[in-house]
Design a protein around this motif. Structure first.
Motif, short mmCIF file in Angstrom:
data_model
loop_
_atom_site.label_atom_id
_atom_site.label_comp_id
_atom_site.label_asym_id
_atom_site.label_seq_id
_atom_site.Cartn_x
_atom_site.Cartn_y
_atom_site.Cartn_z
N MET A 51 -5.89 -0.06 11.22
CA MET A 51 -6.26 0.30 9.86
C MET A 51 -5.89 -0.81 8.86
N ARG A 52 -4.71 -1.42 9.07
CA ARG A 52 -4.29 -2.49 8.17
C ARG A 52 -5.25 -3.67 8.24
N THR A 53 -5.70 -4.00 9.44
CA THR A 53 -6.64 -5.11 9.61
C THR A 53 -7.96 -4.80 8.92
N ILE A 54 -8.44 -3.58 9.09
CA ILE A 54 -9.70 -3.17 8.46
C ILE A 54 -9.58 -3.25 6.94
N LEU A 55 -8.47 -2.75 6.40
CA LEU A 55 -8.26 -2.78 4.95
C LEU A 55 -8.14 -4.21 4.45
N SER A 56 -7.47 -5.05 5.21
CA SER A 56 -7.30 -6.44 4.82
C SER A 56 -8.65 -7.15 4.71
N LEU A 57 -9.56 -6.83 5.63
CA LEU A 57 -10.88 -7.46 5.64
C LEU A 57 -11.83 -6.86 4.60
N SER A 58 -11.64 -5.58 4.31
CA SER A 58 -12.62 -4.88 3.46
C SER A 58 -12.16 -4.64 2.03
N SER A 59 -10.88 -4.83 1.73
CA SER A 59 -10.36 -4.42 0.42
C SER A 59 -10.96 -5.22 -0.73
N LEU B 165 -1.89 0.88 -5.16
CA LEU B 165 -1.59 1.55 -3.89
C LEU B 165 -1.73 0.60 -2.71
N LEU B 166 -2.75 -0.25 -2.74
CA LEU B 166 -2.93 -1.21 -1.66
C LEU B 166 -1.77 -2.21 -1.61
N GLU B 167 -1.23 -2.55 -2.77
CA GLU B 167 -0.09 -3.46 -2.81
C GLU B 167 1.10 -2.90 -2.04
N ARG B 168 1.21 -1.61 -2.02
CA ARG B 168 2.33 -0.98 -1.31
C ARG B 168 2.05 -0.74 0.16
N PRO C 140 0.94 -5.31 1.41
CA PRO C 140 1.30 -6.38 0.47
C PRO C 140 1.17 -7.76 1.10
N TYR C 141 0.79 -8.75 0.30
CA TYR C 141 0.78 -10.12 0.78
C TYR C 141 2.19 -10.64 0.92
N GLU C 142 3.03 -10.36 -0.07
CA GLU C 142 4.43 -10.80 -0.08
C GLU C 142 5.30 -9.61 -0.44
N ARG C 143 6.12 -9.16 0.51
CA ARG C 143 6.92 -7.94 0.30
C ARG C 143 7.95 -8.10 -0.81
N ARG C 144 8.49 -9.27 -0.97
CA ARG C 144 9.51 -9.44 -2.02
C ARG C 144 8.90 -9.34 -3.41
N TRP C 145 7.57 -9.48 -3.52
CA TRP C 145 6.92 -9.32 -4.81
C TRP C 145 6.84 -7.85 -5.23
N HIS D 26 -4.85 -11.44 -9.20
CA HIS D 26 -3.40 -11.32 -9.37
C HIS D 26 -2.76 -10.27 -8.48
N CYS D 27 -3.55 -9.51 -7.75
CA CYS D 27 -2.97 -8.43 -6.95
C CYS D 27 -2.19 -8.97 -5.76
N ASN D 28 -1.16 -8.25 -5.41
CA ASN D 28 -0.32 -8.60 -4.25
C ASN D 28 -0.80 -7.82 -3.03
N VAL D 29 -2.03 -8.11 -2.62
CA VAL D 29 -2.63 -7.42 -1.47
C VAL D 29 -3.05 -8.47 -0.46
N ASP D 30 -2.76 -8.22 0.79
CA ASP D 30 -3.12 -9.16 1.87
C ASP D 30 -4.61 -9.03 2.17
#
Length: 298
Positions: free
Chosen positions: A1-9, A47-50, A53-58, A204-208
Motif C-alpha cells: 500500500m505504501r508503494t502504491i501511495l508513493s507512486l500515485s499520491s 494525513l499522507l505526511e504522517r 513521510p519523506y523525512e520522519r524528523r520533519w 512543500h509537503c513532506n510526503v514520499d
C-alpha cells in the motif's frame, strides 16, 4: 500500500484538485467551493505526511507553526486581498482589479479553447515567477526578504505560505501584470490561482512521492527539496513555481540521481516572532543576521 501511495499520491492530489476545482467553478459559489477543495487537499497531504513521510524528523515541531500560519493567513493575505488563504491571489485580484484595468492591450487569444488559454496563462505568469524567484536568490537586496521562506528547517504542507510581504509583492508584480495588460479573461486567472495553489502545497509537503517523468514537466516535491538545500550549488536551482520549462531553458534545472536533500535552511538567523520577521529585513542589524554576518561591526 505504501508503494502504491508513493507512486500515485502526486497525480492523485494534483489532478483530483483540478477536477474538484472544475466542479467548484461551475457552482453558484465558486470561491467558497474552491476554498473547500483547497482545504480538503491540505488535509489529505497532512494525513499522507504522517503515513508515508519523506523525512520522519520533519514530523517533529520546529516551533514555527504559529508563524507559518500567520504568514499564510495575514502577511500573504494582505498582498492577495484575502485573509482566507495565501493561495488564491489571482482569483481575487481578477475579480477586483480586472474591471478597473484600462491599460489592457486586448490581444489575448480568446478564441482558443479555455484549456489552451489556461496553459498559455500559466506559462506567461511562470516567466515572471521564475525570474522573480531567481533574482530573489541572486541579489542580496531581494534575498533579505526571500530568506524568510528558506529559513525553515523542515518542509511540510503548513509552511507553504511562509513569505515576507515584500517578497510576495515582487512575485505578484512580475507574474500578474503581464496577464492584466494582455487582457486575459477572468477564467484564466481563476485557473492560474488553482494550479499555483495546488503546486504550492505539493512542493512543500513532506510526503514520499515518486514523481518520475512529472519531474521534467512540473515543479515537484523532489525538485523543490533540492531548491531548499543549504548547499548554494543545489539551492540556487529549480526556480519554477508551477512548471520547470524555464529551468530547463535557462540551465537551472537540477535533478541528480540520488534522494533529494533534507539538509535545508539558511546560514543566517531569522527573528523568532512574527512581527520581528516582518521588520527584520528593514534593519541594518537584521539584514546582517539574515546574511549570517556579525552584527558587532558596522
Amino acid at each position: 500500500m505504501r508503494t502504491i501511495l508513493s507512486l500515485s499520491s502526486w497525480p492523485l492530489v494534483f489532478f483530483s484538485g483540478l477536477l474538484c476545482t472544475y466542479l467548484a467553478f461551475a457552482s453558484e459559489r465558486p470561491m467558497f467551493g474552491f476554498a473547500l477543495v483547497y482545504a480538503g487537499e491540505v488535509l489529505l497531504l497532512f494525513l499522507l505526511e504522517r503515513y508515508i513521510p519523506y523525512e520522519r524528523r520533519w514530523l517533529l515541531s520546529d516551533g514555527e507553526m504559529a508563524n507559518d500560519i500567520a504568514h499564510t493567513l495575514l502577511t500573504k493575505g494582505l498582498v492577495q486581498l484575502v485573509a482566507l488563504s495565501g493561495a488564491v491571489f489571482p482569483m481575487f485580484t481578477a475579480i477586483v482589479l480586472l474591471p478597473l484595468t484600462g491599460a489592457q492591450l486586448d490581444v489575448w487569444p480568446t478564441t482558443l479553447p479555455m484549456p489552451l488559454q489556461v496553459v498559455l496563462g500559466v506559462l506567461i505568469a511562470e516567466f515572471g515567477l521564475y525570474w522573480s524567484h531567481r533574482i530573489a536568490h541572486e541579489r542580496l537586496f531581494f534575498w533579505r526578504f526571500h530568506a524568510l521562506h528558506h529559513s525553515v528547517t523542515r518542509l511540510w504542507v503548513i509552511n507553504t505560505g511562509r513569505f515576507h510581504i515584500a517578497d510576495s509583492l515582487f512575485k505578484v508584480a512580475l507574474s500578474q501584470l503581464p496577464l492584466f495588460l494582455l487582457g486575459a479573461p477572468l477564467p484564466v486567472f481563476l485557473w492560474l490561482g488553482a494550479v499555483t495553489a495546488f503546486m504550492g502545497i505539493l512542493t512543500h509537503c513532506n510526503v514520499d512521492m515518486k514523481t518520475g517523468f512529472f519531474d521534467y514537466i512540473f515543479s515537484t516535491p523532489r525538485l523543490h527539496r533540492w531548491h531548499h538545500s543549504k548547499d548554494i550549488r543545489e539551492g540556487n536551482t529549480n526556480y519554477g513555481e508551477n512548471v520547470v520549462f524555464f529551468d530547463l531553458l535557462f540551465g537551472t534545472y537540477f535533478n541528480p540521481g540520488r534522494p533529494s536533500s533534507t539538509d535545508i535552511g539558511i546560514r543566517g538567523q531569522i527573528a523568532k516572532s512574527f512581527l520581528g520577521q516582518l521588520a527584520q529585513p528593514f534593519r541594518k542589524d537584521g539584514i546582517r543576521q539574515i546574511l549570517g554576518r556579525s552584527t558587532k561591526s558596522g
